[in-house]
Design an enzyme around this catalytic site. Structure first.
Site, PDB file in Angstrom:
ATOM      1  N   LYS A 132       0.855  -1.200   0.000  1.00 33.82           N
ATOM      2  CA  LYS A 132       0.000   0.000   0.000  1.00 33.82           C
ATOM      3  C   LYS A 132       0.890   1.251   0.000  1.00 33.82           C
ATOM      4  CE  LYS A 132      -3.870  -2.543   1.872  1.00 33.82           C
ATOM      5  NZ  LYS A 132      -5.100  -2.539   2.628  1.00 33.82           N
ATOM      6  N   HIS A 141      -8.348  -2.374  -6.559  1.00 34.08           N
ATOM      7  CA  HIS A 141      -8.291  -2.583  -5.113  1.00 34.08           C
ATOM      8  C   HIS A 141      -9.358  -1.722  -4.440  1.00 34.08           C
ATOM      9  CE1 HIS A 141      -6.881  -2.570  -0.975  1.00 34.08           C
ATOM     10  NE2 HIS A 141      -6.281  -3.696  -1.271  1.00 34.08           N
ATOM     11  N   GLU A 152     -12.450  -9.180  -1.145  1.00 36.49           N
ATOM     12  CA  GLU A 152     -12.021  -8.501   0.080  1.00 36.49           C
ATOM     13  C   GLU A 152     -13.159  -7.645   0.624  1.00 36.49           C
ATOM     14  OE1 GLU A 152      -7.525  -7.540   0.485  1.00 36.49           O
ATOM     15  OE2 GLU A 152      -8.465  -6.052  -0.783  1.00 36.49           O
ATOM     16  N   ILE A 184     -10.678  -4.991   6.122  1.00 35.82           N
ATOM     17  CA  ILE A 184      -9.303  -4.652   5.739  1.00 35.82           C
ATOM     18  C   ILE A 184      -8.604  -3.927   6.885  1.00 35.82           C
ATOM     19  CG2 ILE A 184      -7.898  -3.192   4.223  1.00 35.82           C
ATOM     20  CD1 ILE A 184      -9.837  -3.857   1.952  1.00 35.82           C
ATOM     21  N   GLY A 243      -7.639  -8.774   6.660  1.00 28.13           N
ATOM     22  CA  GLY A 243      -7.432  -9.256   8.021  1.00 28.13           C
ATOM     23  C   GLY A 243      -6.592 -10.508   8.142  1.00 28.13           C
TER      24      GLY A 243
HETATM   25  O1  G3H Z   1      -4.317  -5.492  -0.206  1.00 30.51           O
HETATM   26  C1  G3H Z   1      -4.500  -5.999   0.883  1.00 30.51           C
HETATM   27  C2  G3H Z   1      -5.759  -5.969   1.549  1.00 30.51           C
HETATM   28  O2  G3H Z   1      -6.424  -4.758   1.459  1.00 30.51           O
HETATM   29  C3  G3H Z   1      -5.756  -6.535   2.933  1.00 30.51           C
HETATM   30  O3  G3H Z   1      -5.156  -5.669   3.828  1.00 30.51           O
HETATM   31  P1  G3H Z   1      -4.884  -6.209   5.335  1.00 30.51           P
HETATM   32  O4  G3H Z   1      -4.092  -7.461   5.196  1.00 30.51           O
HETATM   33  O5  G3H Z   1      -4.144  -5.099   5.979  1.00 30.51           O
HETATM   34  O6  G3H Z   1      -6.228  -6.442   5.936  1.00 30.51           O
END
Ligand code: G3H
EC number: 5.3.1.1
Length: 214
Positions: free
Chosen positions: A8, A85, A133, A138, A173
């Site tokens: 991210k 995403h 997702e 998330i 998660g």
């Molecule tokens: O790109 C990844 C997802 O949005 C999951 O994020 P996370 O593992 O921080 O919940």
């Protein structure tokens, strides 16, 4: 199982995590890739880790200031890209054109979706994989495979109904090996995760825990 670690825009060291992903993938035999910021793609790919883009724009070469050109992503060493995403939502037409851009340069594609209904819709556009997702999970540390396992099984069914060759991943998660095993038992062929590794004090330990039961 395929594991895609999305960095991210977290304030982590992309090279440290890339090297950790490379080493744990090599040692475990589990296919793990990392998706850094676009500006870090070349440096990350140079570590030898499997490298993915977080996004490509639905454009070709031309007057598209600020775009993420698929050709540039591939030239930087990426071999795949995410699209749509939850934190970078696209119109359906732009997902379609983004897939065309990725396919033009041979990038593997994973299109994200919020729920099984959206999985069916984006599967119809012909990506290599879809990732379900639920946005509300998330970054919570509560895995979708435990909080709402039906979302994963319904997503698998929705994709299969369109094209049984499309892989289904799940995300949100996920941070432990137990979460990966649960995802696999629900029919997912991979997982998409971020904070469990990008925010970990010890990314190598976090990655080793992830793959340990596989
Ligand atoms: O790109 C990844 C997802 O949005 C999951 O994020 P996370 O593992 O921080 O919940």
């Amino acid at each position: 199982m395929f594991v895609l670690v999305n960095l991210k825009a977290y304030p982590c060291d992309p090279i440290e995590i890339a090297e950790a992903v490379r080493d744990v993938s090599d040692a475990s035999g589990v296919d793990i890739a990392v998706a850094p910021q676009t500006a870090h793609l070349s440096q990350v790919a140079e570590t030898g880790v499997e490298t993915w883009g977080q996004h490509v724009s639905p454009v070709e070469h031309g007057s598209h200031t600020g775009s993420t050109l698929a050709e540039a992503v591939a030239d930087a060493g990426a071999t795949g890209t995410m699209l749509n995403h939850s934190e970078n939502r696209l119109k359906l037409a732009d997902i379609d054109a983004g897939l065309a851009a990725a396919e033009r340069v041979g990038l593997d594609t994973t299109v994200c979706a919020n729920n099984p209904e959206q999985v069916g819709a984006v599967a119809a556009l012909g990506p290599d994989a879809v990732a379900v997702e639920p946005p509300e999970l998330i970054g919570t540390g509560t895995p979708v495979s435990k909080a709402d396992p039906d979302i994963v099984t319904d997503a698998v069914a929705a994709a299969e109904a369109v094209d049984e060759n499309i892989s289904v991943f799940c995300g949100a998660g996920i941070s432990t090996g137990e979460d990966l095993v649960s995802a696999r038992e629900l029919g997912a062929e991979g997982v998409l995760l971020a904070s469990g590794v990008a925010k970990a004090d010890d990314p190598i330990a976090a990655l080793e825990d992830l793959v340990e039961p596989l």
